[in-house]
Write a protein that holds these residues in place. Structure first.
Motif, PDB file in Angstrom:
ATOM      1  N   MET A  35       0.994  -0.924   0.232  1.00  0.00           N
ATOM      2  CA  MET A  35      -0.033  -0.290  -0.030  1.00  0.00           C
ATOM      3  C   MET A  35       1.174   1.012   0.046  1.00  0.00           C
ATOM      4  O   MET A  35       0.243   2.619  -0.767  1.00  0.00           O
ATOM      5  N   ALA A  36       1.722   1.414   0.441  1.00  0.00           N
ATOM      6  CA  ALA A  36       2.795   2.395   0.768  1.00  0.00           C
ATOM      7  C   ALA A  36       3.105   2.662  -0.719  1.00  0.00           C
ATOM      8  O   ALA A  36       3.572   3.827  -1.384  1.00  0.00           O
ATOM      9  N   LEU A  37       3.758   1.428  -1.582  1.00  0.00           N
ATOM     10  CA  LEU A  37       4.182   1.185  -2.997  1.00  0.00           C
ATOM     11  C   LEU A  37       2.746   2.450  -3.949  1.00  0.00           C
ATOM     12  O   LEU A  37       2.960   3.214  -4.540  1.00  0.00           O
ATOM     13  N   LEU A  38       2.245   1.764  -3.318  1.00  0.00           N
ATOM     14  CA  LEU A  38       0.722   2.403  -3.956  1.00  0.00           C
ATOM     15  C   LEU A  38       0.306   4.007  -3.686  1.00  0.00           C
ATOM     16  O   LEU A  38       0.299   4.832  -4.883  1.00  0.00           O
ATOM     17  N   MET A 144      -5.193   5.631 -15.200  1.00  0.00           N
ATOM     18  CA  MET A 144      -4.712   5.665 -13.857  1.00  0.00           C
ATOM     19  C   MET A 144      -4.642   5.408 -13.032  1.00  0.00           C
ATOM     20  O   MET A 144      -4.524   4.659 -11.400  1.00  0.00           O
ATOM     21  N   PRO A 145      -5.874   6.885 -12.363  1.00  0.00           N
ATOM     22  CA  PRO A 145      -6.393   6.767 -10.456  1.00  0.00           C
ATOM     23  C   PRO A 145      -7.234   5.087 -10.813  1.00  0.00           C
ATOM     24  O   PRO A 145      -7.076   4.528  -9.666  1.00  0.00           O
ATOM     25  N   TRP A 146      -7.571   4.787 -11.971  1.00  0.00           N
ATOM     26  CA  TRP A 146      -8.309   3.654 -12.411  1.00  0.00           C
ATOM     27  C   TRP A 146      -7.786   2.799 -11.424  1.00  0.00           C
ATOM     28  O   TRP A 146      -8.461   2.016 -10.757  1.00  0.00           O
ATOM     29  N   GLY A 147      -6.720   2.198 -12.088  1.00  0.00           N
ATOM     30  CA  GLY A 147      -5.348   1.081 -11.576  1.00  0.00           C
ATOM     31  C   GLY A 147      -5.326   1.475 -10.866  1.00  0.00           C
ATOM     32  O   GLY A 147      -5.064  -0.278 -10.317  1.00  0.00           O
ATOM     33  N   VAL A 150      -7.484   0.014  -8.388  1.00  0.00           N
ATOM     34  CA  VAL A 150      -7.885  -1.780  -8.443  1.00  0.00           C
ATOM     35  C   VAL A 150      -6.943  -2.243  -7.874  1.00  0.00           C
ATOM     36  O   VAL A 150      -6.753  -3.218  -7.016  1.00  0.00           O
ATOM     37  N   GLY A 151      -5.461  -1.570  -7.790  1.00  0.00           N
ATOM     38  CA  GLY A 151      -4.349  -2.171  -6.928  1.00  0.00           C
ATOM     39  C   GLY A 151      -5.008  -2.500  -5.203  1.00  0.00           C
ATOM     40  O   GLY A 151      -3.938  -3.382  -4.661  1.00  0.00           O
ATOM     41  N   ALA A 155      -4.680  -5.449  -3.122  1.00  0.00           N
ATOM     42  CA  ALA A 155      -4.058  -6.043  -2.151  1.00  0.00           C
ATOM     43  C   ALA A 155      -4.676  -5.753  -1.091  1.00  0.00           C
ATOM     44  O   ALA A 155      -4.522  -7.134   0.124  1.00  0.00           O
ATOM     45  N   VAL A 156      -6.454  -5.397  -0.486  1.00  0.00           N
ATOM     46  CA  VAL A 156      -7.172  -5.061   0.242  1.00  0.00           C
ATOM     47  C   VAL A 156      -7.637  -7.238   0.735  1.00  0.00           C
ATOM     48  O   VAL A 156      -7.608  -8.081   1.396  1.00  0.00           O
TER      49      VAL A 156
END
Length: 254
Positions: A35-38, A144-147, A150-151, A155-156
């Motif tokens: 999540m930090a990377l995201l 990009m924001p949608w991607g 989704v990422g 993760a969750v």
């Protein structure tokens, strides 16, 4: 040693299973790192996204004239980029700019003197962009924001799935699984990590063959050559060996 095992459903918590919370904490840390990377990617993407759409909103379309093109080798042009050298007039000022990026396949059809549409930011009139290339990039940035969203959901979902899998594999056998005396098909393996071995038990004179999991360095609850195990409810071909430490934590020993 006497056993005092209650009937199912038995009161077993995840915190009572040795190592389960450690595995869950490890997965949580990995999830937080992801999540930090995201978040870092979202910060960069958000800034880039705002800049791209800000340019598209400010820019004015003007006609330019191609002076020269620079292209990659012919065999490498599919999906590649090229650059243009152009001249154009913006607000009564003449400009000559090189290095204007565009698609190589588009640029190879432009000869010297060809007309090309440019987008020019009034705040930076000497940094034009080829109109088709700029608009395509802006439309791609819109996804990009949608991607990233989704990422984050993935993760969750992965953490939730791992937590449920941990409960199914570690807690459910102890709470709901049938307790049986397993006969290993050979000597119990010795290893530094959790290992599985073939074994069998009898139910109503029917031989049931399973794969059994055993924790390393723990003494199983034994009855002669047999070991106590809990059959995994949703996977009857698997069983979890119950060691003396675990039986003591669960209060199954007198």
């Amino acid at each position: 040693m006497q056993l005092a095992i209650p009937h199912a459903p038995r009161k077993v918590r995840l915190t009572q299973v040795p190592g389960a919370l450690g595995r869950l904490a490890r997965d949580a840390v990995l999830g937080l790192l992801f999540m930090a990377l995201l978040g870092a990617a979202a910060t960069w993407a958000g800034r880039f996204f705002v800049e791209e759409h800000g340019f598209a909103a400010r820019a004015e379309e003007v006609d330019g004239v191609v002076v020269a093109t620079r292209l990659p080798p012919r065999h490498a042009r599919d999906g590649a980029e090229g650059t243009l050298e152009v001249i154009y007039t913006f607000r009564e000022a003449e400009h000559s700019v090189s290095g204007v990026r565009t698609f190589a396949e588009f640029a190879e059809g432009l000869g010297k003197g060809a007309s090309v549409k440019l987008l020019v930011d009034p705040a930076a009139p000497d940094r034009p962009r080829e109109a088709g290339f700029a608009r395509t990039r802006a439309s791609r940035m819109g996804w990009m924001p949608w991607g990233l969203g989704v990422g984050a959901l993935v993760a969750v979902a992965l953490f939730t799935r791992e937590a449920r899998r941990l409960v199914r594999s570690e807690v459910e056998p102890l709470r709901l699984g049938a307790l049986v005396w397993l006969t290993p098909d050979g000597p119990l393996p010795e290893a530094k990590g959790e290992v599985a071995f073939p074994a069998h038990y009898f139910r109503q004179d029917v031989k049931m063959e399973v794969r059994a999991r055993v924790r390393p360095g723990r003494a199983p609850v034994r009855n002669g050559a047999k070991v106590l195990a809990a059959v995994v409810p949703r996977e009857p071909g698997w069983a979890r060996v119950i060691d003396q430490d675990l039986a003591g934590v669960l209060g199954w020993l007198r």
